[in-house]
Design a protein around this motif. Structure first.
Motif, mmCIF file in Angstrom:
data_model
loop_
_atom_site.group_PDB
_atom_site.id
_atom_site.type_symbol
_atom_site.label_atom_id
_atom_site.label_comp_id
_atom_site.label_asym_id
_atom_site.label_seq_id
_atom_site.Cartn_x
_atom_site.Cartn_y
_atom_site.Cartn_z
ATOM 1 N N LYS A 6 0.832 -1.206 0.000
ATOM 2 C CA LYS A 6 0.000 0.000 0.000
ATOM 3 C C LYS A 6 0.864 1.253 0.000
ATOM 4 O O LYS A 6 0.584 2.229 -0.702
ATOM 5 C CB LYS A 6 -0.916 -0.020 1.221
ATOM 6 C CG LYS A 6 -1.944 1.104 1.229
ATOM 7 C CD LYS A 6 -2.891 0.963 2.405
ATOM 8 C CE LYS A 6 -3.927 2.080 2.399
ATOM 9 N NZ LYS A 6 -4.852 1.951 3.551
ATOM 10 N N ASN A 7 1.953 1.216 0.805
ATOM 11 C CA ASN A 7 2.863 2.361 0.849
ATOM 12 C C ASN A 7 3.522 2.596 -0.497
ATOM 13 O O ASN A 7 3.678 3.731 -0.940
ATOM 14 C CB ASN A 7 3.934 2.146 1.927
ATOM 15 C CG ASN A 7 3.368 2.279 3.333
ATOM 16 O OD1 ASN A 7 2.351 2.931 3.524
ATOM 17 N ND2 ASN A 7 4.026 1.658 4.303
ATOM 18 N N LYS A 53 3.962 5.768 -5.439
ATOM 19 C CA LYS A 53 3.886 5.881 -6.900
ATOM 20 C C LYS A 53 2.821 6.885 -7.316
ATOM 21 O O LYS A 53 3.026 7.682 -8.234
ATOM 22 C CB LYS A 53 3.594 4.508 -7.510
ATOM 23 C CG LYS A 53 4.759 3.536 -7.430
ATOM 24 C CD LYS A 53 4.398 2.193 -8.046
ATOM 25 C CE LYS A 53 5.577 1.220 -7.958
ATOM 26 N NZ LYS A 53 5.229 -0.110 -8.523
ATOM 27 N N ARG A 54 1.676 6.846 -6.631
ATOM 28 C CA ARG A 54 0.610 7.787 -6.970
ATOM 29 C C ARG A 54 1.036 9.224 -6.687
ATOM 30 O O ARG A 54 0.841 10.118 -7.513
ATOM 31 C CB ARG A 54 -0.658 7.458 -6.171
ATOM 32 C CG ARG A 54 -1.866 8.304 -6.615
ATOM 33 C CD ARG A 54 -3.069 8.138 -5.717
ATOM 34 N NE ARG A 54 -2.875 8.779 -4.425
ATOM 35 C CZ ARG A 54 -2.683 8.159 -3.286
ATOM 36 N NH1 ARG A 54 -2.646 6.839 -3.246
ATOM 37 N NH2 ARG A 54 -2.514 8.818 -2.153
ATOM 38 N N ASN A 55 1.631 9.442 -5.519
ATOM 39 C CA ASN A 55 2.050 10.795 -5.163
ATOM 40 C C ASN A 55 3.166 11.307 -6.074
ATOM 41 O O ASN A 55 3.156 12.473 -6.484
ATOM 42 C CB ASN A 55 2.508 10.834 -3.702
ATOM 43 C CG ASN A 55 1.351 10.721 -2.726
ATOM 44 O OD1 ASN A 55 0.293 11.297 -2.946
ATOM 45 N ND2 ASN A 55 1.536 9.969 -1.658
ATOM 46 N N GLY A 71 11.349 9.241 -1.458
ATOM 47 C CA GLY A 71 12.501 8.422 -1.829
ATOM 48 C C GLY A 71 13.161 7.718 -0.669
ATOM 49 O O GLY A 71 13.880 6.737 -0.858
ATOM 50 N N VAL A 72 12.943 8.204 0.545
ATOM 51 C CA VAL A 72 13.577 7.594 1.708
ATOM 52 C C VAL A 72 12.736 6.412 2.169
ATOM 53 O O VAL A 72 11.605 6.572 2.606
ATOM 54 C CB VAL A 72 13.734 8.613 2.856
ATOM 55 C CG1 VAL A 72 14.262 7.920 4.106
ATOM 56 C CG2 VAL A 72 14.661 9.734 2.441
ATOM 57 N N ASN A 106 17.814 9.552 -5.658
ATOM 58 C CA ASN A 106 18.362 9.833 -6.991
ATOM 59 C C ASN A 106 17.410 9.377 -8.085
ATOM 60 O O ASN A 106 17.166 10.075 -9.068
ATOM 61 C CB ASN A 106 19.711 9.127 -7.174
ATOM 62 C CG ASN A 106 20.867 9.920 -6.600
ATOM 63 O OD1 ASN A 106 20.826 11.142 -6.567
ATOM 64 N ND2 ASN A 106 21.883 9.232 -6.138
ATOM 65 N N LYS A 107 16.867 8.174 -7.890
ATOM 66 C CA LYS A 107 15.958 7.600 -8.881
ATOM 67 C C LYS A 107 14.698 8.447 -9.014
ATOM 68 O O LYS A 107 14.254 8.761 -10.126
ATOM 69 C CB LYS A 107 15.590 6.175 -8.480
ATOM 70 C CG LYS A 107 14.609 5.496 -9.425
ATOM 71 C CD LYS A 107 14.247 4.102 -8.923
ATOM 72 C CE LYS A 107 13.184 3.458 -9.798
ATOM 73 N NZ LYS A 107 12.787 2.120 -9.280
ATOM 74 N N TYR A 108 14.126 8.848 -7.869
ATOM 75 C CA TYR A 108 12.888 9.627 -7.907
ATOM 76 C C TYR A 108 13.109 11.011 -8.512
ATOM 77 O O TYR A 108 12.271 11.508 -9.263
ATOM 78 C CB TYR A 108 12.299 9.750 -6.501
ATOM 79 C CG TYR A 108 11.530 8.524 -6.048
ATOM 80 C CD1 TYR A 108 11.468 7.384 -6.838
ATOM 81 C CD2 TYR A 108 10.863 8.505 -4.831
ATOM 82 C CE1 TYR A 108 10.766 6.263 -6.431
ATOM 83 C CE2 TYR A 108 10.148 7.384 -4.410
ATOM 84 C CZ TYR A 108 10.112 6.268 -5.220
ATOM 85 O OH TYR A 108 9.408 5.167 -4.817
#
Length: 445
Positions: A14-15, A20-22, A134-135, A148-150
């Motif tokens: 769910k997290n 991903k949605r945010n 990202g954390v 970095n990826k985000y």
């Protein structure tokens, strides 16, 4: 025991879905907002040229952002939270674009200042929000890679705004009439806004056409505002029981933001961040007018700058994955600064003529690569160096970004482009030196 594990797994999924949605909503928000804003900004030096009201409005907008970074950004984030700060920033951009329908200083300048205040807060919120997403609390060792990826994902989507906005501009303005000219000696590095004999393309664009253009851009932002309100989760530092004394806390936090300048790393990062946005301001405000408009006409700004957006988007995706490789950051950033200097040297020597129009596209594409490489990597570097004070440092980050814009936008109408190019070479060289110093300091820790 198994039920506990399944519950944890469900929460984890769910997290991830929420992240991903945010992240998707933040990407969509900035894509829509800057599809409109970037396209308008690219045209300011070529359309709203009466007393340079277009460029000066961008400078004032950047000035408002600097003021906001010092005084208003952190209080706004504390009071409104991440979600509503982003909405406020979108509204600020919307009213600025709408004001361009009546491009007079008495309207455009105050609106630009207000827009700058909210835009700065929106950018600080974006950086802080993506850092939070990202954390991964369960994998601290991989948090830097995830951040970095985000940032790479965000900027790869964000840079496509240059594609869509400029394509819209091109298709709406493509039938604009331009009188032929034979003397191109005052284009390129020899261009001076106040003295060069350039055709005022604004006189050939009907008010109806400009109103259609700006109305389309306003509509795009309105759609994104609705999506943010419905789908983006609220995040904030303050909890419900902290509501008392929020103004006092916000002021204290603003003072703490200024105290961040005591750290040497901030001073070393200033030339790097300044270079990134001064380089973009140079491309959007100086290159578009002195090279594109002067040589082939304002109607081609959209299609040339769309090529900038295409290359920037592709490279941003690549950077997001390359960032996982060891030593990728210094290689990418030093390559970007080196190539930027090379492009500037070409601009300094090349005399643009319509028969070499392809060079306008080539330079725009390479500029897109160099500009976009640095953004996600420097944002992630801020997250790495100042993980515990992300809102404060990203306020400073936003302030320096806008300082780069305001400096270029203010002097570009009065300086010969040759001098602007030389100044840009100096900024780039300083950024390179400071970045090398930062990497040396990090290697010794």
């Amino acid at each position: 025991m198994s039920s506990d594990n399944s519950e944890k797994g469900g929460k984890s999924n769910k997290n991830r879905g929420g992240k991903k949605r945010n992240l998707s909503m933040i990407c969509l928000t900035f894509l829509c907002a800057y599809t409109s804003f970037n396209a308008v900004a690219n045209l300011q030096s070529s359309i709203n040229i009466d007393k340079n009201v277009g460029l000066y409005s961008l400078a004032i907008l950047s000035g408002g952002s600097i003021l906001s970074s010092i005084l208003f950004t952190t209080p706004l984030i504390y009071i409104l939270g991440y979600k509503w700060t982003i909405v406020a920033g979108q509204i600020g951009i919307l009213i600025y674009i709408a004001a361009n329908m009546y491009p007079k200083a008495i309207l455009l300048y105050p609106v630009a200042a207000i827009s700058g205040i909210f835009c700065s807060a929106m950018w600080t919120t974006q950086s802080a929000y993506i850092t939070v997403l990202g954390v991964d609390e369960n994998r601290h060792d991989n948090s830097d890679i995830q951040v970095n990826k985000y940032f790479g994902i965000f900027y790869s989507v964000f840079e496509t705004a240059q594609i869509w906005g400029n394509l819209i501009t091109y298709f709406i303005l493509r039938n604009v009439h331009r009188e032929s000219r034979s003397d191109f000696s005052q284009c390129g590095a020899n261009f001076v806004s106040n003295t060069s004999e350039t055709k005022n393309d604004e006189s050939t664009i009907s008010p109806m056409t400009t109103h259609i253009l700006y109305s389309v851009f306003v509509g795009i932002i309105c759609i994104s505002i609705v999506f943010v309100i419905i789908f983006l989760d609220q995040k904030r530092k303050l909890k419900g029981d902290d509501s008392k004394g929020v103004i006092h806390r916000s002021i204290d936090y603003s003072l703490l933001t200024l105290k961040q300048f005591k750290k040497l790393d901030h001073w070393l990062l200033i030339p790097i961040v300044f270079w990134i946005n001064s380089w973009e301001a140079f491309i959007f405000g100086i290159y578009t007018k002195s090279f594109i408009t002067c040589t082939i006409g304002v109607q081609y700004i959209g299609i040339v700058m769309a090529s900038y957006g295409i290359t920037a988007s592709i490279v941003c995706i690549i950077v997001g994955y390359v960032a996982k490789i060891k030593y990728s950051r210094p290689v990418c950033l030093l390559s970007a600064t080196s190539v930027s200097i090379m492009i500037l040297m070409i601009m300094l020597l090349w005399k643009p003529v319509p028969s070499q129009t392809y060079m306008l596209y080539v330079l725009a594409c390479i500029a897109g690569i160099t500009a976009v490489v640095a953004k996600p990597l420097v944002s992630a570097l801020y997250s790495h160096l100042f993980a515990d004070t992300k809102e404060m440092v990203f306020s400073i980050f936003s302030m320096i970004q806008n300082l780069g814009c305001i400096v270029v936008y203010f002097y570009s109408p009065v300086l010969i482009v040759r001098v602007s190019i030389i100044l840009q070479i100096i900024y780039t060289s300083m950024a390179m030196i400071c970045y090398i110093t930062i990497e040396i300091r990090l290697s010794r820790k």
